[in-house]
Design a protein around this motif. Structure first.
Motif, PDB file in Angstrom:
ATOM      1  N   LYS A   1     -18.497  -5.530  -1.223  1.00 24.64           N
ATOM      2  CA  LYS A   1     -17.425  -6.123  -0.418  1.00 24.64           C
ATOM      3  C   LYS A   1     -17.905  -6.710   0.907  1.00 24.64           C
ATOM      4  O   LYS A   1     -17.287  -7.615   1.446  1.00 24.64           O
TER       5      LYS A   1
ATOM      6  N   LYS B   1       0.851  -1.206   0.000  1.00 22.30           N
ATOM      7  CA  LYS B   1       0.000   0.000   0.000  1.00 22.30           C
ATOM      8  C   LYS B   1       0.878   1.245   0.000  1.00 22.30           C
ATOM      9  O   LYS B   1       0.533   2.260  -0.608  1.00 22.30           O
TER      10      LYS B   1
ATOM     11  N   GLU C   1     -18.321   3.300  -4.501  1.00 22.55           N
ATOM     12  CA  GLU C   1     -17.081   2.710  -5.016  1.00 22.55           C
ATOM     13  C   GLU C   1     -17.302   2.105  -6.391  1.00 22.55           C
ATOM     14  O   GLU C   1     -18.357   1.531  -6.663  1.00 22.55           O
TER      15      GLU C   1
ATOM     16  N   LYS D   1      -4.596   0.431   7.037  1.00 23.83           N
ATOM     17  CA  LYS D   1      -4.269  -0.625   6.064  1.00 23.83           C
ATOM     18  C   LYS D   1      -2.900  -1.212   6.357  1.00 23.83           C
ATOM     19  O   LYS D   1      -1.910  -0.479   6.424  1.00 23.83           O
TER      20      LYS D   1
ATOM     21  N   ASN E   1     -15.753  -7.326   5.857  1.00 21.24           N
ATOM     22  CA  ASN E   1     -15.266  -7.252   4.480  1.00 21.24           C
ATOM     23  C   ASN E   1     -14.977  -8.651   3.953  1.00 21.24           C
ATOM     24  O   ASN E   1     -14.541  -9.519   4.698  1.00 21.24           O
TER      25      ASN E   1
ATOM     26  N   ALA F   1      -6.578   9.281  -1.341  1.00 25.48           N
ATOM     27  CA  ALA F   1      -6.753   9.785   0.026  1.00 25.48           C
ATOM     28  C   ALA F   1      -5.402  10.252   0.576  1.00 25.48           C
ATOM     29  O   ALA F   1      -4.372   9.606   0.347  1.00 25.48           O
TER      30      ALA F   1
ATOM     31  N   ILE G   1      -8.875   4.359  -4.166  1.00 26.77           N
ATOM     32  CA  ILE G   1      -8.861   3.691  -2.854  1.00 26.77           C
ATOM     33  C   ILE G   1      -7.750   2.651  -2.820  1.00 26.77           C
ATOM     34  O   ILE G   1      -7.054   2.494  -1.825  1.00 26.77           O
ATOM     35  N   GLU G   2      -7.601   1.936  -3.914  1.00 26.72           N
ATOM     36  CA  GLU G   2      -6.554   0.909  -3.983  1.00 26.72           C
ATOM     37  C   GLU G   2      -6.259   0.570  -5.422  1.00 26.72           C
ATOM     38  O   GLU G   2      -7.093   0.784  -6.300  1.00 26.72           O
TER      39      GLU G   2
ATOM     40  N   GLU H   1      -5.090   6.534   6.528  1.00 30.93           N
ATOM     41  CA  GLU H   1      -5.481   7.560   5.556  1.00 30.93           C
ATOM     42  C   GLU H   1      -6.840   8.159   5.858  1.00 30.93           C
ATOM     43  O   GLU H   1      -7.601   7.639   6.689  1.00 30.93           O
ATOM     44  N   GLU H   2      -7.144   9.219   5.161  1.00 32.02           N
ATOM     45  CA  GLU H   2      -8.436   9.876   5.355  1.00 32.02           C
ATOM     46  C   GLU H   2      -9.543   8.995   4.784  1.00 32.02           C
ATOM     47  O   GLU H   2      -9.328   8.245   3.828  1.00 32.02           O
ATOM     48  N   PHE H   3     -10.706   9.096   5.387  1.00 27.99           N
ATOM     49  CA  PHE H   3     -11.878   8.343   4.938  1.00 27.99           C
ATOM     50  C   PHE H   3     -12.422   8.999   3.670  1.00 27.99           C
ATOM     51  O   PHE H   3     -12.586  10.215   3.610  1.00 27.99           O
ATOM     52  N   LEU H   4     -12.693   8.155   2.664  1.00 29.49           N
ATOM     53  CA  LEU H   4     -13.263   8.662   1.414  1.00 29.49           C
ATOM     54  C   LEU H   4     -14.742   8.314   1.377  1.00 29.49           C
ATOM     55  O   LEU H   4     -15.110   7.146   1.492  1.00 29.49           O
TER      56      LEU H   4
ATOM     57  N   VAL I   1     -11.893  -0.256   8.507  1.00 26.69           N
ATOM     58  CA  VAL I   1     -12.524   1.063   8.507  1.00 26.69           C
ATOM     59  C   VAL I   1     -13.478   1.068   9.697  1.00 26.69           C
ATOM     60  O   VAL I   1     -14.388   0.242   9.769  1.00 26.69           O
TER      61      VAL I   1
ATOM     62  N   VAL J   1      -7.404  -4.390   5.736  1.00 30.25           N
ATOM     63  CA  VAL J   1      -7.972  -3.049   5.858  1.00 30.25           C
ATOM     64  C   VAL J   1      -9.073  -3.023   6.901  1.00 30.25           C
ATOM     65  O   VAL J   1      -9.961  -3.871   6.899  1.00 30.25           O
TER      66      VAL J   1
ATOM     67  N   VAL K   1      -9.252   4.801   8.915  1.00 31.09           N
ATOM     68  CA  VAL K   1      -8.922   3.834   7.861  1.00 31.09           C
ATOM     69  C   VAL K   1      -7.486   3.383   8.075  1.00 31.09           C
ATOM     70  O   VAL K   1      -6.555   4.193   7.988  1.00 31.09           O
TER      71      VAL K   1
HETATM   72  P1  AMP Z   1      -8.738  -1.993  -0.017  1.00 29.68           P
HETATM   73  O1  AMP Z   1      -8.181  -3.346   0.296  1.00 29.68           O
HETATM   74  O2  AMP Z   1      -7.749  -0.885   0.039  1.00 29.68           O
HETATM   75  O3  AMP Z   1      -9.597  -2.016  -1.224  1.00 29.68           O
HETATM   76  O4  AMP Z   1      -9.840  -1.705   1.112  1.00 29.68           O
HETATM   77  C1  AMP Z   1     -10.943  -2.560   1.303  1.00 29.68           C
HETATM   78  C2  AMP Z   1     -12.189  -1.744   1.447  1.00 29.68           C
HETATM   79  O5  AMP Z   1     -12.068  -0.841   2.545  1.00 29.68           O
HETATM   80  C3  AMP Z   1     -12.481  -0.843   0.247  1.00 29.68           C
HETATM   81  O6  AMP Z   1     -13.169  -1.481  -0.764  1.00 29.68           O
HETATM   82  C4  AMP Z   1     -13.337   0.218   0.905  1.00 29.68           C
HETATM   83  O7  AMP Z   1     -14.668  -0.208   1.042  1.00 29.68           O
HETATM   84  C5  AMP Z   1     -12.731   0.367   2.264  1.00 29.68           C
HETATM   85  N1  AMP Z   1     -11.764   1.480   2.230  1.00 29.68           N
HETATM   86  C6  AMP Z   1     -10.436   1.409   1.983  1.00 29.68           C
HETATM   87  N2  AMP Z   1      -9.875   2.628   2.026  1.00 29.68           N
HETATM   88  C7  AMP Z   1     -10.851   3.495   2.315  1.00 29.68           C
HETATM   89  C8  AMP Z   1     -10.906   4.915   2.508  1.00 29.68           C
HETATM   90  N3  AMP Z   1      -9.812   5.681   2.434  1.00 29.68           N
HETATM   91  N4  AMP Z   1     -12.102   5.478   2.784  1.00 29.68           N
HETATM   92  C9  AMP Z   1     -13.215   4.717   2.874  1.00 29.68           C
HETATM   93  N5  AMP Z   1     -13.235   3.378   2.720  1.00 29.68           N
HETATM   94  C10 AMP Z   1     -12.069   2.773   2.451  1.00 29.68           C
END
Ligand code: AMP
Ligand code: GLY
Length: 417
Positions: free
Chosen positions: A204, A103, A182, A143, A214, A118, A272-273, A175-178, A155, A153, A141
């Protein structure tokens, strides 16, 4: 063309189905595959974690193109080993796969490439972690830096939970919440040129209403009737192209599938990723809609010739896929149960993920067992085909979400997930 596909999930079953439709395909081999894939391709039960074994199989079969499905062999350098043996491969090098594998690395690349994401801190000490949580506030958030099979991850509004999760890993990105819906949007790249696919949405969380833990993904649909019209063009210019250019400038070109997980926030799109491979289960809705022959396309990407590729063409159909999960998935999936009823499904594609044959009888062998894709002229039609079909399949204790694509196929609820 002789193709060897690596992997054994629902994504690979959908890839195999799409590769088979390409008139240029002569032979399709899959390693290790699964019982569903074995119905449409030649499966080889080898250890795909051993790069030498995969290279030897590709050489023995005189393979023209290897397509790598999952992230693990990518991060493990399988694409590098194949390229060293002069075999064309669709899938990034270990160095380029760090876009998914770390990440922190992904954040650095996005920063250098000017890709919107973010704001974040990478933390290695407890005091850094505490300070970062305070900076961004709730929802927190957190990770883990490395590959974590969907468990890295968290949240949460609960600061103690956030800290506990952070302390589990020596390096975390906070990181900041987005806030915003999605979207998954994939780019196919040869290292220089990148072609954007259509967007899909993944669900998810384990249970209806986006409740529960998740997961790897419980269902998906495409197209997205509520998404901004320019989302593909905007993602291409703001995310995919600058990332591919940055990876090339770093001498680690990204050849393969660049998966952008986006949040559509009120301030615009944010990444986000990144993943370094096709999404699962997004692939099970995207590839049935792709008109462009897949084997030739991935070969052009693998050999640096995408600039000569035709623009991607799509069927107008809509697709909805629903995942059938084992009892207890994702926390403690119970496997080894008998699966029946698949032959009663006539109006949908059933993609195998966690299945195994024992004495000729199909059993569950993983958390996500099957993915059932319905295709129709509308999302509502595709949805009802997927749900009618999945209801015919029997697997003791299994569960699936009942609200995949529900809001998107109900005009008054468009935009809600
Ligand atoms: P990732 O493995 O980074 O995709 O994170 C898994 C899930 O966590 C994502 O699909 C989002 O639903 C949630 N997530 C990750 N990062 C954020 C973020 N900065 N703000 C809000 N939700 C997040
Ligand atoms: N569907 C999410 C993923 O493939 O990572």
């Amino acid at each position: 063309m002789k193709v060897l596909l690596i992997g054994s999930g629902g994504r690979e079953h959908a890839l195999a189905q799409a590769l088979n439709r390409d008139p240029q395909l002569e032979e399709l081999h899959v390693a290790p595959g699964n019982p569903g894939i074995a119905e449409i391709a030649l499966c080889h039960l080898i250890d795909t974690d051993d790069n030498h074994v995969v290279v030897a199989l590709a050489q023995k079969l005189e393979i023209d193109l290897v397509v790598i499905g999952p992230e693990k062999p990518l991060v493990n350098g399988l694409a590098d080993a194949l390229r060293k043996a002069n075999i064309a491969v669709f899938g990034p090098s270990a160095a380029a796969a760090q876009l998914e594998g770390s990440k922190d690395f992904a954040k650095q690349v996005m920063h250098d490439a000017g890709v919107p994401t973010a704001r974040s801190f990478t933390c290695t000490t407890k005091s850094e972690m505490e300070a970062a949580l305070s900076t961004f506030g709730s929802p927190y958030v957190v990770k883990h830096d490395g590959l974590a099979a969907g468990k890295g991850v968290v949240v949460t509004d609960d600061r103690t939970l956030a800290l506990d999760h952070a302390f589990l890993s020596p390096r975390v990105v906070i990181e900041e919440f987005l806030d915003g819906p999605e979207v998954s949007l994939f780019g196919i790249s040869d290292g220089t040129t990148v072609l954007a696919m259509q967007p899909a949405q993944d669900f998810k969380r384990a249970f209806d209403g986006d409740l529960g833990p998740n997961t790897g993904g419980m269902g998906a649909y495409s197209p997205l009737p509520w998404a901004p019209r320019n989302i593909v063009a905007e993602t291409l210019t703001k995310v995919l192209q600058p990332t591919i250019a940055e990876m090339k400038a770093r001498n680690t070109p990204f050849v393969g599938l660049l998966y952008a997980g986006l949040a559509l926030t009120k301030n615009g799109i944010r990444v986000i990723e990144f993943n370094a491979r096709f999404g699962d289960p997004e692939t099970q809705v995207l590839l049935p809609r792709l008109k462009t022959p897949l084997a030739a396309l991935l070969y052009q990407a693998a050999t640096g010739n995408l600039k000569d590729a035709p623009v991607l063409e799509w069927f107008d159909d809509c697709a909805v896929t629903v995942v059938l999960a084992s009892q207890g998935y994702p926390t403690a999936p119970k496997t080894g149960e008998v699966i029946t009823g698949i032959s009663a499904v006539t109006d949908a594609s059933v993609f195998h993920a966690g299945t195994v044959l024992k004495d000729g009888v199909l059993h569950s062998s993983g958390g996500r067992v099957l993915t059932v894709t319905g295709i129709g002229a509308s999302l509502a039609e595709a949805r009802s085909k997927a749900y009618e079909s999945i209801s015919k399949i029997r697997l003791r204790g299994s569960h699936y979400r009942s609200d995949i694509a529900l809001a998107a196929s109900t005009p008054s609820k468009i935009g809600e997930n």
